[in-house]
Design a protein around this motif. Sequence first.
Motif, PDB file in Angstrom:
ATOM      1  N   LYS A 204      44.016  32.992  31.263  1.00 22.90           N
ATOM      2  CA  LYS A 204      42.569  33.071  31.035  1.00 22.90           C
ATOM      3  C   LYS A 204      42.187  34.280  30.175  1.00 22.90           C
ATOM      4  O   LYS A 204      41.000  34.568  30.000  1.00 22.90           O
ATOM      5  N   GLY A 205      43.154  34.970  29.646  1.00 25.61           N
ATOM      6  CA  GLY A 205      42.865  36.094  28.760  1.00 25.61           C
ATOM      7  C   GLY A 205      42.640  37.407  29.468  1.00 25.61           C
ATOM      8  O   GLY A 205      42.183  38.378  28.843  1.00 25.61           O
ATOM      9  N   ILE A 206      42.967  37.488  30.768  1.00 28.57           N
ATOM     10  CA  ILE A 206      42.823  38.731  31.514  1.00 28.57           C
ATOM     11  C   ILE A 206      44.105  39.553  31.353  1.00 28.57           C
ATOM     12  O   ILE A 206      45.216  39.015  31.419  1.00 28.57           O
ATOM     13  N   GLU A 207      43.970  40.840  31.154  1.00 31.23           N
ATOM     14  CA  GLU A 207      45.137  41.700  31.022  1.00 31.23           C
ATOM     15  C   GLU A 207      45.712  42.004  32.406  1.00 31.23           C
ATOM     16  O   GLU A 207      45.056  42.645  33.234  1.00 31.23           O
ATOM     17  N   VAL A 208      46.906  41.516  32.663  1.00 27.06           N
ATOM     18  CA  VAL A 208      47.580  41.757  33.940  1.00 27.06           C
ATOM     19  C   VAL A 208      48.523  42.939  33.744  1.00 27.06           C
ATOM     20  O   VAL A 208      49.551  42.828  33.081  1.00 27.06           O
ATOM     21  N   LEU A 209      48.175  44.066  34.313  1.00 25.12           N
ATOM     22  CA  LEU A 209      48.911  45.301  34.072  1.00 25.12           C
ATOM     23  C   LEU A 209      50.217  45.358  34.846  1.00 25.12           C
ATOM     24  O   LEU A 209      51.192  45.930  34.362  1.00 25.12           O
ATOM     25  N   ALA A 210      50.233  44.771  36.051  1.00 23.54           N
ATOM     26  CA  ALA A 210      51.454  44.812  36.855  1.00 23.54           C
ATOM     27  C   ALA A 210      51.293  43.916  38.068  1.00 23.54           C
ATOM     28  O   ALA A 210      50.180  43.617  38.515  1.00 23.54           O
ATOM     29  N   GLY A 246      37.637  55.309  42.452  1.00 29.65           N
ATOM     30  CA  GLY A 246      36.519  54.516  41.981  1.00 29.65           C
ATOM     31  C   GLY A 246      35.442  55.304  41.292  1.00 29.65           C
ATOM     32  O   GLY A 246      35.430  56.533  41.297  1.00 29.65           O
ATOM     33  N   GLY A 247      34.525  54.542  40.695  1.00 34.73           N
ATOM     34  CA  GLY A 247      33.359  55.101  40.030  1.00 34.73           C
ATOM     35  C   GLY A 247      32.138  54.282  40.359  1.00 34.73           C
ATOM     36  O   GLY A 247      32.102  53.567  41.368  1.00 34.73           O
ATOM     37  N   ILE A 248      31.146  54.306  39.492  1.00 34.89           N
ATOM     38  CA  ILE A 248      29.882  53.640  39.774  1.00 34.89           C
ATOM     39  C   ILE A 248      30.024  52.122  39.832  1.00 34.89           C
ATOM     40  O   ILE A 248      29.284  51.437  40.535  1.00 34.89           O
ATOM     41  N   ASP A 249      30.984  51.551  39.117  1.00 37.28           N
ATOM     42  CA  ASP A 249      31.179  50.106  39.097  1.00 37.28           C
ATOM     43  C   ASP A 249      32.346  49.648  39.951  1.00 37.28           C
ATOM     44  O   ASP A 249      32.779  48.504  39.853  1.00 37.28           O
ATOM     45  N   GLY A 250      32.877  50.526  40.797  1.00 39.11           N
ATOM     46  CA  GLY A 250      33.995  50.144  41.634  1.00 39.11           C
ATOM     47  C   GLY A 250      35.267  50.856  41.214  1.00 39.11           C
ATOM     48  O   GLY A 250      35.224  51.916  40.579  1.00 39.11           O
ATOM     49  N   ILE A 251      36.401  50.267  41.563  1.00 41.30           N
ATOM     50  CA  ILE A 251      37.662  50.962  41.323  1.00 41.30           C
ATOM     51  C   ILE A 251      37.928  51.117  39.826  1.00 41.30           C
ATOM     52  O   ILE A 251      37.588  50.257  39.018  1.00 41.30           O
ATOM     53  N   GLU A 252      38.525  52.232  39.505  1.00 38.45           N
ATOM     54  CA  GLU A 252      38.885  52.541  38.117  1.00 38.45           C
ATOM     55  C   GLU A 252      40.375  52.797  37.959  1.00 38.45           C
ATOM     56  O   GLU A 252      40.886  52.763  36.842  1.00 38.45           O
ATOM     57  N   ALA A 253      41.071  53.036  39.074  1.00 43.89           N
ATOM     58  CA  ALA A 253      42.504  53.293  38.987  1.00 43.89           C
ATOM     59  C   ALA A 253      43.137  53.124  40.358  1.00 43.89           C
ATOM     60  O   ALA A 253      42.481  53.309  41.394  1.00 43.89           O
ATOM     61  N   LEU A 254      44.413  52.754  40.355  1.00 41.24           N
ATOM     62  CA  LEU A 254      45.215  52.670  41.569  1.00 41.24           C
ATOM     63  C   LEU A 254      46.265  53.768  41.547  1.00 41.24           C
ATOM     64  O   LEU A 254      46.964  53.947  40.542  1.00 41.24           O
ATOM     65  N   VAL A 255      46.374  54.483  42.647  1.00 43.44           N
ATOM     66  CA  VAL A 255      47.456  55.442  42.825  1.00 43.44           C
ATOM     67  C   VAL A 255      48.556  54.733  43.598  1.00 43.44           C
ATOM     68  O   VAL A 255      48.312  54.171  44.674  1.00 43.44           O
ATOM     69  N   LEU A 256      49.766  54.732  43.062  1.00 38.06           N
ATOM     70  CA  LEU A 256      50.858  53.974  43.648  1.00 38.06           C
ATOM     71  C   LEU A 256      51.785  54.862  44.478  1.00 38.06           C
ATOM     72  O   LEU A 256      51.777  56.084  44.354  1.00 38.06           O
ATOM     73  N   SER A 257      52.579  54.213  45.295  1.00 36.65           N
ATOM     74  CA  SER A 257      53.494  54.935  46.177  1.00 36.65           C
ATOM     75  C   SER A 257      54.586  55.663  45.411  1.00 36.65           C
ATOM     76  O   SER A 257      55.201  56.601  45.938  1.00 36.65           O
ATOM     77  N   ASN A 258      54.858  55.261  44.175  1.00 36.17           N
ATOM     78  CA  ASN A 258      55.864  55.955  43.363  1.00 36.17           C
ATOM     79  C   ASN A 258      55.288  57.139  42.597  1.00 36.17           C
ATOM     80  O   ASN A 258      55.974  57.747  41.771  1.00 36.17           O
ATOM     81  N   GLY A 259      54.012  57.452  42.847  1.00 37.47           N
ATOM     82  CA  GLY A 259      53.373  58.589  42.200  1.00 37.47           C
ATOM     83  C   GLY A 259      52.638  58.259  40.927  1.00 37.47           C
ATOM     84  O   GLY A 259      51.886  59.094  40.403  1.00 37.47           O
ATOM     85  N   ALA A 260      52.825  57.049  40.394  1.00 37.05           N
ATOM     86  CA  ALA A 260      52.153  56.661  39.157  1.00 37.05           C
ATOM     87  C   ALA A 260      50.707  56.274  39.432  1.00 37.05           C
ATOM     88  O   ALA A 260      50.313  55.963  40.564  1.00 37.05           O
ATOM     89  N   THR A 261      49.903  56.258  38.382  1.00 31.13           N
ATOM     90  CA  THR A 261      48.511  55.823  38.446  1.00 31.13           C
ATOM     91  C   THR A 261      48.286  54.775  37.357  1.00 31.13           C
ATOM     92  O   THR A 261      48.685  54.982  36.207  1.00 31.13           O
ATOM     93  N   ILE A 262      47.662  53.672  37.744  1.00 27.31           N
ATOM     94  CA  ILE A 262      47.362  52.605  36.790  1.00 27.31           C
ATOM     95  C   ILE A 262      45.851  52.477  36.659  1.00 27.31           C
ATOM     96  O   ILE A 262      45.158  52.261  37.657  1.00 27.31           O
ATOM     97  N   ALA A 263      45.330  52.635  35.452  1.00 29.21           N
ATOM     98  CA  ALA A 263      43.901  52.444  35.211  1.00 29.21           C
ATOM     99  C   ALA A 263      43.604  50.949  35.187  1.00 29.21           C
ATOM    100  O   ALA A 263      44.187  50.199  34.400  1.00 29.21           O
ATOM    101  N   CYS A 264      42.708  50.504  36.054  1.00 33.18           N
ATOM    102  CA  CYS A 264      42.358  49.080  36.148  1.00 33.18           C
ATOM    103  C   CYS A 264      40.965  48.951  36.749  1.00 33.18           C
ATOM    104  O   CYS A 264      40.426  49.905  37.308  1.00 33.18           O
TER     105      CYS A 264
END
Length: 485
Positions: A204-210, A246-264
């Motif tokens: 559907k054209g959505i960017e699936v980061l992981a 999160g921010g004003i529109d909801g989540i902006e990033a996920l912090v993962l158990s491996n220490g990485a952060t994914i902006a989504c």
Amino acid sequence: MTARGTDPHAIDGKFPAPQQHYDVVVVGAGSSGAAAALGAAQAGKSVLLVDENPVAGAMIGTDVPYFFGGRATAAVQNSERMVETVFSNMPWLEPVLEAGAEVLLGTCAWGIYRNGPLVGSLPGQVVGLADSERSWLAGFDQLVLATGARDLAMAFPGWDQPGVMGAKALAMLLERYDAFAGRRIVVAGSHDLGLETALLAHAKGIEVLAVLEVRGAVQGTPELAAQVAAAEIPILCGTHPVDAKGGIDGIEALVLSNGATIACDTFVMAIGLVPMIELIDAMDGPRQFVPNRGGWIPGESVAIGFAGNCAGLPDTAFDHCAYRTDWMQALGGACGGDTIICQCEEMTLADLVGVQPPRYLERSPAMQQRSLSSLLADGPPNQDQVKRLTRSGMGQCQGRRCRDQVAMILAAEANCPLAQVPLASHRAPVRPLPLKVIADWDEGPEMRAGWDVWMGIPTQWVPYADIGTPFEEENRRRLGGNMSL
């Protein structure tokens, strides 16, 4: 002793027959429900097929019936546009209409009622229906429930922000509503549901980061895994979120158990599905369970049957319970006492384990002394008991976001198998109805006449049938107080 008389003011025999009666009513217009309706119509039966989609925008905001997670566009507020969109995306409905069945979209079934030990006043078996404007009862000879399944939601820090949603909700917004607001998503779960969700979003054209997988290897079929790899969607094994920023529109990033952060902007839980059995669980009176995944339920003797995923998810060799437990332990390990478990009542993990009432209610010293361990000392955990004490599961979403994970938390705290913890029961209406819809009830004069005098205090009430009999004094003795009318 004098026998009690019949109360002339009881409602027995005063309910009018429903204006509409069908040989068959089918609830749920997915592929299984449509097949059941089509088969019945082709057999010459009068058929009503109802589906609650498109769900009203306000209902979507409360995550009913799916975990929409605040990621629907403003298009869902336009009901006429939504009906057209949903119908055009459900081509299997056309043969049902051509066969002569009546189809109602945007109509939910909120209760089933049949005479039995607790109900004896109905003119026949009925199903309660409602749209955005009114509520009514429809009579039926046979009822087929094809209500499908919903997502299993699990808490972790930050999951109560807009942008955390379920896989079924994402599929509904993408495939039927054309109203998904996200652009960059992360999917939890690499079993077939998670891989299919990632592929659908990608198409559907959505960017699936992981795709995140809590276990050390991909859990889905090799065929689906190969398709995900071909789409260049990374699968991160041994990884789960520990926080959602999160921010004003909801989540902006996920912090993962491996220490990485994914902006989504969206995190999709595709960990598991739960059959939607609210209607049958809330039903009073005798029941006939006839599970059937194939469509039409044959035989005049069958009053209520099931079709599709609400009859049970397809059997596989995969251990879904163990898989969900792994995710629960990983996400739960990231939770602190202040992590919200029940979003509607703002019940935290500490509140739940402490068996405390919501924070908007007073907590007496006696309440503050109780805990889940004190309840467990009296026997196995009972979710209905915890629900009454904490109100977890009593909010607008009616437990769809927390019922299952609360049961898993209770099982973990009691160190017992999940199967030993009964899920909280359901009560009609199984969909949150606006007051204007509930109040739109045309009672006849025989129903309105002769209501008992009711002062709002139980100790001031005597049934009409007992007035002037020895039972009037019996009521006074048992209930106490001034019971004069």
